[in-house]
Scaffold this active site. Structure first.
Site, PDB file in Angstrom:
ATOM      1  N   GLN A   1      -4.505  -5.140   6.853  1.00  0.00           N
ATOM      2  CA  GLN A   1      -5.478  -6.125   6.373  1.00  0.00           C
ATOM      3  C   GLN A   1      -5.430  -7.423   7.170  1.00  0.00           C
ATOM      4  O   GLN A   1      -6.444  -8.106   7.310  1.00  0.00           O
ATOM      5  CB  GLN A   1      -5.254  -6.430   4.877  1.00  0.00           C
ATOM      6  CG  GLN A   1      -5.444  -5.241   3.958  1.00  0.00           C
ATOM      7  CD  GLN A   1      -6.878  -4.733   3.910  1.00  0.00           C
ATOM      8  OE1 GLN A   1      -7.829  -5.466   4.177  1.00  0.00           O
ATOM      9  NE2 GLN A   1      -7.026  -3.462   3.578  1.00  0.00           N
TER      10      GLN A   1
ATOM     11  N   ASP B   1       3.083  -4.447   8.033  1.00  0.00           N
ATOM     12  CA  ASP B   1       1.850  -3.691   7.824  1.00  0.00           C
ATOM     13  C   ASP B   1       0.690  -4.663   7.978  1.00  0.00           C
ATOM     14  O   ASP B   1       0.405  -5.453   7.081  1.00  0.00           O
ATOM     15  CB  ASP B   1       1.860  -3.052   6.432  1.00  0.00           C
ATOM     16  CG  ASP B   1       0.546  -2.332   6.118  1.00  0.00           C
ATOM     17  OD1 ASP B   1      -0.376  -2.364   6.963  1.00  0.00           O
ATOM     18  OD2 ASP B   1       0.453  -1.745   5.020  1.00  0.00           O
TER      19      ASP B   1
ATOM     20  N   HIS C   1       0.870  -1.178   0.000  1.00  0.00           N
ATOM     21  CA  HIS C   1       0.000   0.000   0.000  1.00  0.00           C
ATOM     22  C   HIS C   1       0.910   1.232   0.000  1.00  0.00           C
ATOM     23  O   HIS C   1       2.002   1.189   0.567  1.00  0.00           O
ATOM     24  CB  HIS C   1      -0.829  -0.045   1.286  1.00  0.00           C
ATOM     25  CG  HIS C   1      -1.903   0.982   1.414  1.00  0.00           C
ATOM     26  ND1 HIS C   1      -1.637   2.281   1.766  1.00  0.00           N
ATOM     27  CD2 HIS C   1      -3.251   0.895   1.266  1.00  0.00           C
ATOM     28  CE1 HIS C   1      -2.783   2.951   1.834  1.00  0.00           C
ATOM     29  NE2 HIS C   1      -3.778   2.136   1.537  1.00  0.00           N
TER      30      HIS C   1
ATOM     31  N   LYS D   1     -10.641  -0.575  10.165  1.00  0.00           N
ATOM     32  CA  LYS D   1     -10.871  -1.811   9.409  1.00  0.00           C
ATOM     33  C   LYS D   1     -11.270  -2.963  10.344  1.00  0.00           C
ATOM     34  O   LYS D   1     -11.556  -4.072   9.902  1.00  0.00           O
ATOM     35  CB  LYS D   1      -9.614  -2.184   8.608  1.00  0.00           C
ATOM     36  CG  LYS D   1      -9.287  -1.147   7.510  1.00  0.00           C
ATOM     37  CD  LYS D   1      -8.133  -1.581   6.640  1.00  0.00           C
ATOM     38  CE  LYS D   1      -7.409  -0.446   5.972  1.00  0.00           C
ATOM     39  NZ  LYS D   1      -8.105   0.131   4.821  1.00  0.00           N
TER      40      LYS D   1
HETATM   41  C1  LIG Z   1      -2.339  -2.804   3.497  1.00  0.00           C
HETATM   42  C2  LIG Z   1      -2.736  -1.440   3.981  1.00  0.00           C
HETATM   43  N1  LIG Z   1      -1.825  -0.660   4.563  1.00  0.00           N
HETATM   44  C3  LIG Z   1      -2.132   0.564   5.036  1.00  0.00           C
HETATM   45  C4  LIG Z   1      -3.401   1.076   4.919  1.00  0.00           C
HETATM   46  C5  LIG Z   1      -3.662   2.468   5.402  1.00  0.00           C
HETATM   47  O1  LIG Z   1      -4.613   2.527   6.402  1.00  0.00           O
HETATM   48  P1  LIG Z   1      -5.095   3.967   6.884  1.00  0.00           P
HETATM   49  O2  LIG Z   1      -5.687   4.626   5.689  1.00  0.00           O
HETATM   50  O3  LIG Z   1      -6.122   3.705   7.921  1.00  0.00           O
HETATM   51  O4  LIG Z   1      -3.917   4.682   7.383  1.00  0.00           O
HETATM   52  C6  LIG Z   1      -4.391   0.297   4.310  1.00  0.00           C
HETATM   53  C7  LIG Z   1      -5.765   0.792   4.145  1.00  0.00           C
HETATM   54  O5  LIG Z   1      -6.165   1.428   3.215  1.00  0.00           O
HETATM   55  C8  LIG Z   1      -4.036  -0.984   3.815  1.00  0.00           C
HETATM   56  O6  LIG Z   1      -4.951  -1.754   3.223  1.00  0.00           O
END
Ligand SMILES: Cc1ncc(COP(=O)(O)O)c(C=O)c1O
Lengths: 156, 415
Positions: free
Chosen positions: B206, B203, B124, B229
């Site tokens: 998910q 990370d 991400h 989430k």
């Molecule tokens: C794999 C992953 N990392 C990081 C994030 C970032 O999460 P947030 O937007 O709550 O900071 C997400 C969500 O969109 C994600 O799916």
């Protein structure tokens, strides 16, 4: 509103078969605009050094709305005076910000009238505006018009 | 042990799921984006606001003590939920992105030219951009795992390139991909990272909502995830770190509550986790996260994981059987997460999203904050359906029917 009405035949036809597509020489300015929320990308070139838009060429990847809007834009502005092109930009933008109400001038907007339905889907207005914002930017960079200030669609 | 996983009973806790959208029942298949919140979470947040609201730590009156107890209670719940050695290892942030920025900036403070940081193409953007920023600042080199054609980390290529080596200082990887659903061999890679003295950051945005989490089993030194989430309100995330590691790191943001003594010339810093929580934290949101963890624990993470596997497998089967649909990600549901990205020939994901929305089906269209991954597969965007604790088969059927309708509409048929 029924979503299938947003996808007018004109839009789908231009999406399947884009007019004036491809990047061409000569050009006075090239810009690359993106719609970061959904990944639409557009590279657009403009040739406009005699007071009129002599050519618009482009390469893009995106949804049917952004692609068809680019194709229709090219149809409408090639051969048009720079001044009237900017006025048309304003007319298109006014329609896109109308929320789909009102009666835009069909004689003026021609095929672009098909996007009136898109104005009812706020999430998609940016898709329809992408090419128009890129064109406005390209015209400024080409020196065909003086600096018009930032595009209001960049405010959001 | 919770009783049988009763998804209809669970759905009763989520009033939003009975909404109608454009004349169709809502099929909320966007839980990888943000999960819906069950009533007990909403109630806990409301109860806190109605009856206990105050600032934490610095307010010493009765309400301040209650708010502090609620906030620190949530920290303890998080610690228990992920198998942390102590609540002191849990830092509250505003989301996973901030948690990853915190990790990158504090670990990055000691990076030097010649040092290397390893990520992957399937990350991400939140696990790419912070590392790009700190590497650029330090003159360190950013390297990455490629992804194979069958959607896994390319371990063979990494080995051939000597990707993890004596220069590696940090390895940061997604546990479960938010696009492909791929589950990465985090523990194995953590072993390689730690063998060369590098810190392993995971990370878990998910992974944590989908499966039982134990930081020791995971092999991580740091784990980032986000509350929303998991059924918590937006505005709270977590960075877990091994205490000795957290203790060795400099602060990230400066401000109130992260200090020991402030003098005009310089200040000394509080011990973790306070060191990393400058200013008034997201108190009510953390309370909501605590309630979400209680709720998820009540359902049972094993049950949640089993449910997700069952529904993901059903969705893969239904979507996979549709002509013109290509699934991006492992086709088999063995060891796979609940995000299912797909494309439909000749229809842009943005248009798919719009058409599905018109049939009550909420999915995400775009690059899902993973542009490099899409580029790797030669596309700019995809459509993603994702499974939540409350997803039922009829929603998958609604999705599959709407996909066929969309495909036919754009092919000029169903008009
Ligand atoms: C794999 C992953 N990392 C990081 C994030 C970032 O999460 P947030 O937007 O709550 O900071 C997400 C969500 O969109 C994600 O799916």
């Amino acid at each position: 509103m029924d979503v299938t009405q947003m996808y007018q035949d004109i839009i789908l036809d231009h999406y399947r078969e884009k007019h004036h597509a491809g990047l061409r020489e000569p050009f006075d300015a090239e810009v690359h605009h993106v719609n970061p929320s959904c990944g639409d990308e557009l590279t657009l070139r403009v040739k406009a050094d005699d007071g009129s838009v002599q050519d618009v060429s482009y390469e893009g990847d995106g949804c049917s709305i952004s692609q068809a809007s680019t194709s229709i834009l090219a149809d409408l502005v090639i051969g048009r005076s720079v001044e009237d092109t900017l006025a048309l930009y304003d007319d298109f933008r006014t329609m896109m910000e109308s929320g789909g109400v009102g009666t835009p001038d069909e004689d003026r907007l021609e095929d672009a009238i098909a996007f009136q339905g898109v104005a009812m889907f706020p999430g998609r207005v940016k898709c329809a505006m992408l090419a128009w914002s890129a064109l406005r930017d390209a015209l400024m960079r080409s020196g065909a018009v003086s600096n018009l200030g930032p595009d209001r669609s960049d405010d959001e | 042990m919770p009783e049988r996983y009763d998804v209809e009973a669970i759905r009763a806790d989520y009033p939003i799921l009975s909404r109608m959208i454009g004349g169709y029942p809502l099929a909320y298949l966007d839980s990888a984006n943000t999960a819906q919140r069950p009533k007990p979470v909403i109630d806990a947040v409301a109860d806190f606001a109605f009856n206990h609201n105050a600032n934490v730590a610095r307010a010493m009156h009765t309400l301040g003590v209650e708010a502090t107890a609620a906030y620190e209670g949530a920290r303890a719940k998080v610690a228990g939920f992920i198998g942390a050695a102590s609540p002191r290892e849990v830092v509250f942030t505003k989301n996973a992105s901030e948690a990853l920025n915190l990790a990158a900036n504090t670990l990055g403070a000691s990076l030097k030219p010649g040092d290397e940081v390893v990520i992957s193409v399937m990350e991400h953007h939140s696990n790419i951009v912070p590392w790009q920023m700190v590497c650029e600042r330090a003159g360190a080199k950013l390297r990455w795992f490629d992804v194979t054609d069958d959607y896994h980390l390319d371990l063979a290529k990494a080995e051939a390139e000597n990707l993890i080596n004596e220069h590696t200082k940090v390895v940061s990887l997604a546990w479960v991909s938010n696009v492909l659903g791929t589950v990465n061999p985090v523990a194995e890679i953590a072993g390689q990272a730690q063998a060369v003295g590098a810190v392993m950051v995971v990370d878990g945005a998910q992974g944590v909502p989908q499966r039982p989490t134990d930081v020791a089993t995971l092999g991580a030194d740091m784990l980032a995830f986000t509350g929303h989430k998991l059924g918590a309100p937006t505005g709270v995330g977590v960075l877990w770190g091994r205490y000795a590691l957290l203790e060795s790191l400099p602060p990230f943001l400066g401000g109130g509550e992260m200090i020991e003594i402030v003098r005009m010339e310089s200040s000394s810093y509080a011990a973790p986790p306070a060191r990393f929580e400058a200013g008034t934290p997201p108190i009510m949101q953390a309370v909501g996260l605590g309630a979400a963890i209680d709720y998820m624990t009540g359902l049972g993470m094993d049950g949640i994981a089993a449910h997700e596997k069952e529904l993901t497998s059903y969705a893969l089967q239904r979507l996979g059987a549709i002509d013109g649909v290509r699934i991006l990600g492992p086709q088999s549901y063995d060891d796979r997460g609940g995000a299912i990205a797909f494309t439909i020939d000749g229809v842009h994901p943005h248009d798919i999203m719009q058409m599905l929305d018109a049939r009550g089906v909420a999915v995400r269209g775009g690059h899902h904050c993973a542009r490099p991954l899409h580029e790797r597969f030669g596309i700019t965007a995809s459509t993603r359906a994702s499974i939540g604790v409350y997803t039922v088969e009829r929603e998958i059927d609604q999705l599959a029917d709407a996909v066929v309708w969309t495909r036919d509409f754009f092919a000029g048929k169903g008009r």
